[in-house]
Design a protein around this motif. Structure first.
Motif, PDB file in Angstrom:
ATOM      1  N   VAL A   1       0.858  -1.182   0.000  1.00 33.77           N
ATOM      2  CA  VAL A   1       0.000   0.000   0.000  1.00 33.77           C
ATOM      3  C   VAL A   1       0.896   1.235   0.000  1.00 33.77           C
ATOM      4  O   VAL A   1       1.912   1.266   0.699  1.00 33.77           O
ATOM      5  CB  VAL A   1      -0.916   0.002   1.252  1.00 33.77           C
ATOM      6  CG1 VAL A   1      -1.717   1.285   1.351  1.00 33.77           C
ATOM      7  CG2 VAL A   1      -1.845  -1.200   1.240  1.00 33.77           C
ATOM      8  N   LEU A   2       0.541   2.230  -0.801  1.00 36.25           N
ATOM      9  CA  LEU A   2       1.290   3.485  -0.782  1.00 36.25           C
ATOM     10  C   LEU A   2       1.297   4.050   0.630  1.00 36.25           C
ATOM     11  O   LEU A   2       0.283   4.005   1.326  1.00 36.25           O
ATOM     12  CB  LEU A   2       0.630   4.510  -1.714  1.00 36.25           C
ATOM     13  CG  LEU A   2       1.046   4.472  -3.178  1.00 36.25           C
ATOM     14  CD1 LEU A   2       0.123   5.358  -4.006  1.00 36.25           C
ATOM     15  CD2 LEU A   2       2.487   4.901  -3.348  1.00 36.25           C
ATOM     16  N   LYS A   3       2.429   4.586   1.064  1.00 33.86           N
ATOM     17  CA  LYS A   3       2.552   5.088   2.434  1.00 33.86           C
ATOM     18  C   LYS A   3       1.478   6.109   2.783  1.00 33.86           C
ATOM     19  O   LYS A   3       1.014   6.149   3.910  1.00 33.86           O
ATOM     20  CB  LYS A   3       3.943   5.687   2.658  1.00 33.86           C
ATOM     21  CG  LYS A   3       5.006   4.622   2.826  1.00 33.86           C
ATOM     22  CD  LYS A   3       6.344   5.227   3.181  1.00 33.86           C
ATOM     23  CE  LYS A   3       7.373   4.122   3.402  1.00 33.86           C
ATOM     24  NZ  LYS A   3       8.689   4.653   3.694  1.00 33.86           N
ATOM     25  N   GLU A   4       1.049   6.907   1.828  1.00 28.78           N
ATOM     26  CA  GLU A   4       0.039   7.928   2.122  1.00 28.78           C
ATOM     27  C   GLU A   4      -1.315   7.321   2.494  1.00 28.78           C
ATOM     28  O   GLU A   4      -2.157   7.987   3.089  1.00 28.78           O
ATOM     29  CB  GLU A   4      -0.118   8.892   0.951  1.00 28.78           C
ATOM     30  CG  GLU A   4      -0.656   8.229  -0.307  1.00 28.78           C
ATOM     31  CD  GLU A   4      -0.545   9.118  -1.538  1.00 28.78           C
ATOM     32  OE1 GLU A   4      -1.544   9.753  -1.882  1.00 28.78           O
ATOM     33  OE2 GLU A   4       0.543   9.157  -2.133  1.00 28.78           O
ATOM     34  N   PHE A   5      -1.542   6.038   2.171  1.00 26.07           N
ATOM     35  CA  PHE A   5      -2.803   5.372   2.486  1.00 26.07           C
ATOM     36  C   PHE A   5      -2.696   4.426   3.679  1.00 26.07           C
ATOM     37  O   PHE A   5      -3.697   3.820   4.075  1.00 26.07           O
ATOM     38  CB  PHE A   5      -3.303   4.563   1.271  1.00 26.07           C
ATOM     39  CG  PHE A   5      -3.753   5.423   0.132  1.00 26.07           C
ATOM     40  CD1 PHE A   5      -4.978   6.071   0.167  1.00 26.07           C
ATOM     41  CD2 PHE A   5      -2.945   5.598  -0.987  1.00 26.07           C
ATOM     42  CE1 PHE A   5      -5.399   6.870  -0.884  1.00 26.07           C
ATOM     43  CE2 PHE A   5      -3.355   6.391  -2.040  1.00 26.07           C
ATOM     44  CZ  PHE A   5      -4.587   7.033  -1.994  1.00 26.07           C
TER      45      PHE A   5
ATOM     46  N   ASP B   1      10.197  -0.880  -3.167  1.00 28.20           N
ATOM     47  CA  ASP B   1       9.835   0.520  -3.411  1.00 28.20           C
ATOM     48  C   ASP B   1       9.610   1.219  -2.080  1.00 28.20           C
ATOM     49  O   ASP B   1       8.707   0.855  -1.334  1.00 28.20           O
ATOM     50  CB  ASP B   1       8.567   0.576  -4.272  1.00 28.20           C
ATOM     51  CG  ASP B   1       8.246   1.984  -4.753  1.00 28.20           C
ATOM     52  OD1 ASP B   1       8.636   2.961  -4.080  1.00 28.20           O
ATOM     53  OD2 ASP B   1       7.585   2.106  -5.797  1.00 28.20           O
ATOM     54  N   GLU B   2      10.410   2.239  -1.800  1.00 33.89           N
ATOM     55  CA  GLU B   2      10.334   2.923  -0.507  1.00 33.89           C
ATOM     56  C   GLU B   2       9.053   3.726  -0.316  1.00 33.89           C
ATOM     57  O   GLU B   2       8.758   4.194   0.777  1.00 33.89           O
ATOM     58  CB  GLU B   2      11.546   3.823  -0.308  1.00 33.89           C
ATOM     59  CG  GLU B   2      11.607   4.959  -1.315  1.00 33.89           C
ATOM     60  CD  GLU B   2      12.889   5.772  -1.221  1.00 33.89           C
ATOM     61  OE1 GLU B   2      12.849   6.940  -1.633  1.00 33.89           O
ATOM     62  OE2 GLU B   2      13.909   5.245  -0.751  1.00 33.89           O
ATOM     63  N   ASN B   3       8.256   3.904  -1.368  1.00 38.72           N
ATOM     64  CA  ASN B   3       6.992   4.633  -1.265  1.00 38.72           C
ATOM     65  C   ASN B   3       5.840   3.749  -0.775  1.00 38.72           C
ATOM     66  O   ASN B   3       4.732   4.233  -0.586  1.00 38.72           O
ATOM     67  CB  ASN B   3       6.607   5.237  -2.622  1.00 38.72           C
ATOM     68  CG  ASN B   3       7.616   6.272  -3.070  1.00 38.72           C
ATOM     69  OD1 ASN B   3       8.018   7.124  -2.294  1.00 38.72           O
ATOM     70  ND2 ASN B   3       8.035   6.170  -4.312  1.00 38.72           N
ATOM     71  N   TYR B   4       6.115   2.459  -0.603  1.00 40.89           N
ATOM     72  CA  TYR B   4       5.085   1.498  -0.206  1.00 40.89           C
ATOM     73  C   TYR B   4       5.426   0.858   1.133  1.00 40.89           C
ATOM     74  O   TYR B   4       6.585   0.824   1.546  1.00 40.89           O
ATOM     75  CB  TYR B   4       4.977   0.360  -1.234  1.00 40.89           C
ATOM     76  CG  TYR B   4       4.277   0.745  -2.500  1.00 40.89           C
ATOM     77  CD1 TYR B   4       2.936   0.443  -2.693  1.00 40.89           C
ATOM     78  CD2 TYR B   4       4.946   1.406  -3.513  1.00 40.89           C
ATOM     79  CE1 TYR B   4       2.283   0.794  -3.867  1.00 40.89           C
ATOM     80  CE2 TYR B   4       4.304   1.768  -4.690  1.00 40.89           C
ATOM     81  CZ  TYR B   4       2.968   1.446  -4.851  1.00 40.89           C
ATOM     82  OH  TYR B   4       2.317   1.802  -6.013  1.00 40.89           O
ATOM     83  N   LYS B   5       4.393   0.339   1.790  1.00 39.52           N
ATOM     84  CA  LYS B   5       4.582  -0.519   2.962  1.00 39.52           C
ATOM     85  C   LYS B   5       3.839  -1.812   2.672  1.00 39.52           C
ATOM     86  O   LYS B   5       2.803  -1.814   2.015  1.00 39.52           O
ATOM     87  CB  LYS B   5       4.024   0.146   4.223  1.00 39.52           C
ATOM     88  CG  LYS B   5       4.913   1.254   4.727  1.00 39.52           C
ATOM     89  CD  LYS B   5       4.729   1.421   6.211  1.00 39.52           C
ATOM     90  CE  LYS B   5       5.849   2.281   6.751  1.00 39.52           C
ATOM     91  NZ  LYS B   5       5.901   2.224   8.198  1.00 39.52           N
TER      92      LYS B   5
ATOM     93  N   PRO C   1      -5.950   2.113  -2.859  1.00 40.60           N
ATOM     94  CA  PRO C   1      -5.238   1.282  -3.844  1.00 40.60           C
ATOM     95  C   PRO C   1      -4.211   0.371  -3.158  1.00 40.60           C
ATOM     96  O   PRO C   1      -3.564   0.771  -2.192  1.00 40.60           O
ATOM     97  CB  PRO C   1      -4.564   2.294  -4.746  1.00 40.60           C
ATOM     98  CG  PRO C   1      -4.430   3.538  -3.925  1.00 40.60           C
ATOM     99  CD  PRO C   1      -5.550   3.522  -2.934  1.00 40.60           C
ATOM    100  N   TYR C   2      -4.098  -0.831  -3.663  1.00 39.88           N
ATOM    101  CA  TYR C   2      -3.112  -1.781  -3.140  1.00 39.88           C
ATOM    102  C   TYR C   2      -2.653  -2.676  -4.267  1.00 39.88           C
ATOM    103  O   TYR C   2      -3.318  -2.786  -5.302  1.00 39.88           O
ATOM    104  CB  TYR C   2      -3.692  -2.609  -1.987  1.00 39.88           C
ATOM    105  CG  TYR C   2      -4.830  -3.533  -2.420  1.00 39.88           C
ATOM    106  CD1 TYR C   2      -4.565  -4.821  -2.877  1.00 39.88           C
ATOM    107  CD2 TYR C   2      -6.145  -3.093  -2.415  1.00 39.88           C
ATOM    108  CE1 TYR C   2      -5.588  -5.641  -3.293  1.00 39.88           C
ATOM    109  CE2 TYR C   2      -7.180  -3.904  -2.826  1.00 39.88           C
ATOM    110  CZ  TYR C   2      -6.893  -5.191  -3.260  1.00 39.88           C
ATOM    111  OH  TYR C   2      -7.892  -6.002  -3.688  1.00 39.88           O
ATOM    112  N   GLU C   3      -1.510  -3.294  -4.054  1.00 37.96           N
ATOM    113  CA  GLU C   3      -1.021  -4.302  -4.987  1.00 37.96           C
ATOM    114  C   GLU C   3      -0.859  -5.593  -4.213  1.00 37.96           C
ATOM    115  O   GLU C   3      -0.401  -5.580  -3.077  1.00 37.96           O
ATOM    116  CB  GLU C   3       0.324  -3.869  -5.587  1.00 37.96           C
ATOM    117  CG  GLU C   3       0.188  -2.673  -6.491  1.00 37.96           C
ATOM    118  CD  GLU C   3       1.529  -2.239  -7.085  1.00 37.96           C
ATOM    119  OE1 GLU C   3       2.467  -3.053  -7.109  1.00 37.96           O
ATOM    120  OE2 GLU C   3       1.617  -1.086  -7.504  1.00 37.96           O
ATOM    121  N   MET C   4      -1.259  -6.674  -4.825  1.00 35.64           N
ATOM    122  CA  MET C   4      -1.132  -7.968  -4.164  1.00 35.64           C
ATOM    123  C   MET C   4       0.184  -8.621  -4.510  1.00 35.64           C
ATOM    124  O   MET C   4       0.629  -8.568  -5.650  1.00 35.64           O
ATOM    125  CB  MET C   4      -2.284  -8.888  -4.566  1.00 35.64           C
ATOM    126  CG  MET C   4      -3.095  -9.311  -3.398  1.00 35.64           C
ATOM    127  SD  MET C   4      -4.621 -10.134  -3.835  1.00 35.64           S
ATOM    128  CE  MET C   4      -4.081 -11.597  -4.616  1.00 35.64           C
TER     129      MET C   4
END
Length: 70
Positions: free
Chosen positions: A8-12, A41-45, A63-66
């Motif tokens: 998940v993007l860090k902002e979410f 990717d450092e923008n995601y957790k 938004p998320y990626e599996m």
């Protein structure tokens, strides 16, 4: 319940965490949510979540990626 790894993007992350807390209150058997830094990717957790929770993320427009199943 089946679990999956998502990114998940860090902002979410805080919005997703709050949503999970509400969702888990109704499902005591659901697994806890814990975030880790995403190595690609450092923008995601990354987090391991119950597959059933993915519908909640979609409904909330988070938004998320599996990744791979666990």
């Amino acid at each position: 319940m089946t679990t999956v790894t998502i990114s998940v993007l860090k902002e979410f992350v805080s919005k997703a965490s709050a949503l999970h807390q509400t969702w888990k209150a109704a499902k005591p058997s659901a697994s806890e949510l814990s975030w880790q830094e995403c190595v690609e990717d450092e923008n995601y957790k990354d987090a391991v979540v119950d597959r059933d929770f993915l519908a909640e993320l979609t409904k909330a427009n988070i938004p998320y990626e599996m990744s791979e199943s666990v």
